[in-house]
Every structure is written in structure tokens, then in C-alpha cells.
Motif scaffolding. Structure first.
Motif, PDB file in Angstrom:
ATOM      1  N   ARG A  85       0.887  -1.202   0.049  1.00 63.06           N
ATOM      2  CA  ARG A  85      -0.026   0.117  -0.176  1.00 63.06           C
ATOM      3  C   ARG A  85       0.835   1.362  -0.119  1.00 63.06           C
ATOM      4  NH1 ARG A  85      -5.267   1.466   2.171  1.00 63.06           N
ATOM      5  NH2 ARG A  85      -5.667  -0.668   2.462  1.00 63.06           N
ATOM      6  N   LYS A  86       2.120   1.391   0.822  1.00 61.85           N
ATOM      7  CA  LYS A  86       2.753   2.327   0.680  1.00 61.85           C
ATOM      8  C   LYS A  86       3.658   2.477  -0.412  1.00 61.85           C
ATOM      9  CE  LYS A  86       3.374   2.642   5.667  1.00 61.85           C
ATOM     10  NZ  LYS A  86       4.287   2.840   6.924  1.00 61.85           N
ATOM     11  N   GLY A 131       1.120   4.170  -3.009  1.00 58.42           N
ATOM     12  CA  GLY A 131       0.898   5.299  -2.626  1.00 58.42           C
ATOM     13  C   GLY A 131       1.968   6.352  -2.830  1.00 58.42           C
ATOM     14  N   ILE A 154      -3.594  11.017  -0.060  1.00 62.09           N
ATOM     15  CA  ILE A 154      -3.185   9.859  -0.526  1.00 62.09           C
ATOM     16  C   ILE A 154      -2.321   9.384   0.387  1.00 62.09           C
ATOM     17  CG2 ILE A 154      -1.171   8.939  -1.922  1.00 62.09           C
ATOM     18  CD1 ILE A 154      -2.230  11.165  -4.331  1.00 62.09           C
ATOM     19  N   TRP A 174      -4.464   7.730   3.080  1.00 60.78           N
ATOM     20  CA  TRP A 174      -4.767   6.348   2.501  1.00 60.78           C
ATOM     21  C   TRP A 174      -3.652   5.369   2.828  1.00 60.78           C
ATOM     22  CZ3 TRP A 174      -2.701   3.224  -1.593  1.00 60.78           C
ATOM     23  CH2 TRP A 174      -3.225   2.176  -2.062  1.00 60.78           C
ATOM     24  N   MET A 175      -2.380   5.585   2.355  1.00 58.75           N
ATOM     25  CA  MET A 175      -1.396   4.902   2.664  1.00 58.75           C
ATOM     26  C   MET A 175      -1.033   4.349   4.155  1.00 58.75           C
ATOM     27  SD  MET A 175       1.378   7.053   0.532  1.00 58.75           S
ATOM     28  CE  MET A 175       2.918   6.348   1.400  1.00 58.75           C
TER      29      MET A 175
END
Length: 71
Positions: free
Chosen positions: A6-7, A10, A59, A62-63
Motif C-alpha cells: 500500500r505504501k 501510494g 493519498i 490512504w497509505m
């Protein structure tokens, strides 16, 4: 989604977004404000230079949202 993936996603989205945003803001400013006064151009580029922070913050949120797993 795995937190490290995910990171990574992102980070890629954030870099691409900032580059595209800067190019679009420059083109819009150059094409529409050629005959405007210096004060108007300064105001436009000041606002455009700070406006990317809001989507970038979303963003980053979200990360980090899925980063912590329950123990």
C-alpha cells in the motif's frame, strides 16, 4: 492490501500526481495568464503551488490507513 505494498503504490501515485499537477498548473498559468498583471500571476501560482497539498494528504492518509494490524 499488505501495508508495505500500500505504501509503495501510494508513493508511486504521489510522485506521478505531483509531477502531472505541476506540469498542468504551469501550462494553465502560462496559457491563460500571459496578458495578466504580475499580481494576478503571483496569486495564481501561489494558490496553485499550495493546492496540491490537499490531494497529497489524502493519498498519504490512504497509505497510512491500513498500516496497523491488530495484535
Amino acid at each position: 492490501m499488505v501495508p508495505s505494498f500500500r505504501k509503495f503504490v501510494g508513493m508511486v501515485v504521489l510522485v506521478v500526481f505531483v509531477i502531472v499537477y505541476a506540469l498542468v498548473a504551469m501550462v494553465i498559468g502560462d496559457m491563460t495568464l500571459q496578458q495578466s498583471s504580475t499580481l494576478i500571476r503571483l496569486a495564481y501560482f501561489a494558490v496553485a503551488g499550495l493546492a496540491w497539498v490537499i490531494p497529497a494528504g489524502a493519498i498519504i492518509w490512504w497509505m497510512e490507513r491500513g498500516g496497523k494490524r491488530p495484535t
